[in-house]
Design a protein around this motif. Structure first.
Motif, PDB file in Angstrom:
ATOM      1  N   PRO A 200      -4.281 130.324 -47.176  1.00 22.66           N
ATOM      2  CA  PRO A 200      -3.391 130.779 -48.047  1.00 22.66           C
ATOM      3  C   PRO A 200      -3.884 131.717 -49.453  1.00 22.66           C
ATOM      4  O   PRO A 200      -3.713 132.950 -50.342  1.00 22.66           O
ATOM      5  N   LEU A 201      -4.351 130.265 -50.330  1.00 20.93           N
ATOM      6  CA  LEU A 201      -4.812 130.792 -51.736  1.00 20.93           C
ATOM      7  C   LEU A 201      -6.695 130.974 -51.448  1.00 20.93           C
ATOM      8  O   LEU A 201      -7.152 130.265 -50.369  1.00 20.93           O
ATOM      9  N   SER A 202      -7.639 131.474 -51.488  1.00 20.16           N
ATOM     10  CA  SER A 202      -8.689 131.989 -51.462  1.00 20.16           C
ATOM     11  C   SER A 202      -9.310 130.709 -51.900  1.00 20.16           C
ATOM     12  O   SER A 202      -9.548 130.367 -52.870  1.00 20.16           O
TER      13      SER A 202
ATOM     14  N   ASP B 224      -7.034 132.724 -54.896  1.00 13.93           N
ATOM     15  CA  ASP B 224      -6.563 134.134 -55.473  1.00 13.93           C
ATOM     16  C   ASP B 224      -5.603 134.431 -53.846  1.00 13.93           C
ATOM     17  O   ASP B 224      -5.266 133.457 -53.249  1.00 13.93           O
ATOM     18  N   PRO B 225      -4.257 135.007 -54.361  1.00 13.35           N
ATOM     19  CA  PRO B 225      -3.173 134.715 -52.848  1.00 13.35           C
ATOM     20  C   PRO B 225      -3.475 135.569 -51.995  1.00 13.35           C
ATOM     21  O   PRO B 225      -4.234 136.962 -52.414  1.00 13.35           O
TER      22      PRO B 225
ATOM     23  N   TYR C 166       1.913 136.194 -48.965  1.00 10.14           N
ATOM     24  CA  TYR C 166       2.658 136.928 -48.852  1.00 10.14           C
ATOM     25  C   TYR C 166       4.240 136.876 -47.580  1.00 10.14           C
ATOM     26  O   TYR C 166       4.878 136.962 -47.548  1.00 10.14           O
ATOM     27  N   GLU C 167       3.089 136.334 -46.910  1.00  2.35           N
ATOM     28  CA  GLU C 167       3.226 136.316 -45.216  1.00  2.35           C
ATOM     29  C   GLU C 167       4.646 135.136 -45.061  1.00  2.35           C
ATOM     30  O   GLU C 167       5.775 134.812 -45.185  1.00  2.35           O
ATOM     31  N   ILE C 168       4.104 134.063 -45.958  1.00  3.88           N
ATOM     32  CA  ILE C 168       4.642 132.847 -46.083  1.00  3.88           C
ATOM     33  C   ILE C 168       5.854 132.882 -46.336  1.00  3.88           C
ATOM     34  O   ILE C 168       6.519 131.862 -46.610  1.00  3.88           O
TER      35      ILE C 168
ATOM     36  N   MET D 129       4.045 137.631 -58.356  1.00  4.51           N
ATOM     37  CA  MET D 129       2.609 136.922 -58.134  1.00  4.51           C
ATOM     38  C   MET D 129       1.368 136.921 -59.040  1.00  4.51           C
ATOM     39  O   MET D 129       1.015 138.562 -59.752  1.00  4.51           O
ATOM     40  N   PRO D 130       0.887 135.953 -59.530  1.00  2.00           N
ATOM     41  CA  PRO D 130      -0.695 136.036 -60.582  1.00  2.00           C
ATOM     42  C   PRO D 130      -1.229 137.159 -59.391  1.00  2.00           C
ATOM     43  O   PRO D 130      -0.996 136.443 -58.396  1.00  2.00           O
ATOM     44  N   PRO D 131      -1.877 137.577 -60.183  1.00  2.00           N
ATOM     45  CA  PRO D 131      -3.157 138.896 -59.423  1.00  2.00           C
ATOM     46  C   PRO D 131      -4.180 138.330 -60.016  1.00  2.00           C
ATOM     47  O   PRO D 131      -4.439 136.706 -59.971  1.00  2.00           O
ATOM     48  N   PRO D 132      -4.921 138.512 -58.170  1.00  2.00           N
ATOM     49  CA  PRO D 132      -6.120 138.174 -58.223  1.00  2.00           C
ATOM     50  C   PRO D 132      -6.886 138.418 -59.432  1.00  2.00           C
ATOM     51  O   PRO D 132      -6.681 139.005 -60.151  1.00  2.00           O
ATOM     52  N   THR D 133      -8.124 136.697 -59.524  1.00  2.00           N
ATOM     53  CA  THR D 133      -8.420 137.646 -61.003  1.00  2.00           C
ATOM     54  C   THR D 133     -10.360 138.458 -60.332  1.00  2.00           C
ATOM     55  O   THR D 133     -10.238 138.582 -59.300  1.00  2.00           O
TER      56      THR D 133
END
Length: 355
Positions: free
Chosen positions: A32-34, A38-39, A44-46, A61-65
């Motif tokens: 779920p976190l790469s 990153d989310p 998001y489905e979980i 949610m915190p955005p991807p770097t």
């Protein structure tokens, strides 16, 4: 697994199920976190499912770097592995009548070189062989410095070879990772049995423990004549400058075969695009400099492209193989998934992308 990660350096382990299966450098595993933290869509489905039963925290949610495609970087400087053996193994080699394991010489990971000489003239091809489980885990065979082939644990235990009395025979043995679960807790590395040439047991070995990481981090580039050959173990070096940013990125290996990569002296891990499924390695932005040139060192162990270069992308490629023809695709139908790919999460599915 909730968050992915990276088996930097030599830290990827291995599975064992009737055969030995090395694990990929990437430990993303569709988490779920790469791998970059990153989310993902799965996260998001979980959250959506959990929210049906228990209220999730409010707020975004915190955005991807941020990621960046730095593009192609050429690696014009080529140095053959054996030309800098004294730099890679600064101590005296160990002499032994018969091969010793990594552990016997206090080496825990990486590579070790075994050297002996041909005891006779071998004008016609004979088998250079070892017991099926005698290579832990992969050996690159060099005769007078020329690459002749590989011996692979549980898969390839012999190659045909010719030579002359006194020819130098080297085996560069790679530890592909220790078996990390199950009952087998004695996964010694190196040559674990005697090597035979025809019916003759080879003896009188010089064994070189190798500290490649220290050499790359402290004494690079080496000042030796450049090698012109692209076959066999060699180091390829290049530099690049970032455009004033040091965002996370992913490095891809177009035309390369198998090896290790260092960026600014840091060992990112193993690449093996021809085996797959992983095609890119994660490069954290903090490894890159915005003020000085960044140095890339690639150790290609088998066959480098004629125009050595790597490609930096802004997204990972984790579930494909290198270029395959339709003929190759048909061959894959009779191979098990484990025989065509390193272990990377789902064991029963390997996606094939024709580029």
């Amino acid at each position: 697994m909730f968050q992915g990660g990276t088996n930097f350096g030599y830290w990827s382990g291995a599975d064992y199920k009737n055969k030995y299966y090395p694990i990929t450098t990437s430990y993303d595993y569709d988490a779920p976190l790469s791998e970059a933290g990153d989310p993902t869509e799965k996260l998001y489905e979980i959250r959506t499912i959990i929210d049906k039963f228990q209220r999730v925290p409010a707020g975004p949610m915190p955005p991807p770097t941020p990621k960046f495609s730095y593009g192609y970087v050429s690696l014009p400087l080529c140095v053959a592995f054996l030309d800098i053996l004294s730099l890679l193994s600064p101590g005296l080699p160990f002499h032994s009548p018969f091969p010793l394991t990594f552990e016997a010489l206090m080496q825990t990971h990486g590579f070790m070189l075994y050297r002996t000489v041909f005891p006779d003239d071998i004008p016609q091809p004979v088998l250079l062989s070892i017991l099926e489980n005698g290579i832990h885990d992969l050996a690159y065979v060099l005769l007078n410095g020329e690459f002749k082939g590989t011996l692979i644990r549980d898969r390839v235990n012999a190659i045909n070879i010719t030579g002359r009395l006194g020819d130098s025979l080297d085996l560069l043995v790679e530890s592909m990772g220790h078996i990390n679960f199950g009952a087998n807790n004695s996964d010694f590395k190196g040559l674990t049995h005697n090597l035979t040439l025809g019916s003759t047991i080879l003896s009188d070995w010089l064994i070189y423990p190798l500290d490649i990481d220290s050499a790359v981090a402290q004494k690079w580039p080496p000042y030796v004549p450049r090698s012109k050959s692209t076959r066999g173990p060699a180091f390829y070096t290049g530099v690049f400058k970032t455009p004033g940013i040091n965002y996370d990125t992913y490095v891809k290996f177009p035309g390369w075969n198998k090896g290790q990569i260092w960026i600014n002296g840091f060992n990112l891990g193993r690449f093996w695009p021809v085996r797959g499924p992983q095609q890119t390695l994660f490069v954290p932005g903090f490894l890159l400099s915005t003020s000085v040139l960044n140095t890339i060192v690639v150790l290609e162990l088998q066959n480098a492209p004629s125009n050595p270069k790597v490609l930096f992308l802004d997204r990972p490629v984790l579930n494909s193989t290198s270029s395959f023809s339709l003929k190759d695709m048909k061959k894959l139908e009779v191979l098990s998934n484990y025989d065509i790919a390193e272990t990377h999460g789902k064991r029963n599915v390997v996606e094939i992308t024709v580029l």
